[in-house]
Motif scaffolding. Sequence first.
Motif, PDB file in Angstrom:
ATOM      1  N   THR A 130      73.283  33.151  62.215  1.00 48.13           N
ATOM      2  CA  THR A 130      74.216  34.224  61.886  1.00 48.13           C
ATOM      3  C   THR A 130      74.514  35.057  63.141  1.00 48.13           C
ATOM      4  N   HIS A 131      75.660  35.631  63.162  1.00 43.62           N
ATOM      5  CA  HIS A 131      76.084  36.435  64.309  1.00 43.62           C
ATOM      6  C   HIS A 131      75.941  37.931  64.050  1.00 43.62           C
ATOM      7  N   VAL A 132      75.303  38.302  62.989  1.00 40.37           N
ATOM      8  CA  VAL A 132      75.167  39.711  62.616  1.00 40.37           C
ATOM      9  C   VAL A 132      74.447  40.527  63.696  1.00 40.37           C
ATOM     10  N   PRO A 133      73.326  40.055  64.267  1.00 43.26           N
ATOM     11  CA  PRO A 133      72.681  40.864  65.316  1.00 43.26           C
ATOM     12  C   PRO A 133      73.600  41.096  66.528  1.00 43.26           C
ATOM     13  N   PHE A 134      74.343  40.082  66.907  1.00 42.89           N
ATOM     14  CA  PHE A 134      75.264  40.239  68.033  1.00 42.89           C
ATOM     15  C   PHE A 134      76.353  41.263  67.709  1.00 42.89           C
ATOM     16  N   ILE A 135      76.889  41.202  66.509  1.00 44.38           N
ATOM     17  CA  ILE A 135      77.949  42.127  66.099  1.00 44.38           C
ATOM     18  C   ILE A 135      77.413  43.554  66.045  1.00 44.38           C
ATOM     19  N   ILE A 136      76.215  43.717  65.521  1.00 42.59           N
ATOM     20  CA  ILE A 136      75.593  45.050  65.466  1.00 42.59           C
ATOM     21  C   ILE A 136      75.367  45.584  66.872  1.00 42.59           C
TER      22      ILE A 136
END
Length: 61
Positions: free
Chosen positions: A2-8
Amino acid sequence: MTHVPFIIAAFSVFVLVLAADAMGSWLRLRSARRQAVRRAERLRARDRSAPATPLATELSR
């Protein structure tokens, strides 16, 4: 994956840079206002301290 940590992280950096820019602008404006007030006070004090009598009367004593 998932790319959630990068987006955050990306949005966090954006918010931090935005906040730093706003704080710097606010500090510059505050300093400019303070300088303007001090300059105005100096000019007012200079105008008040101008002698009301001409110098010729002071020299004739």
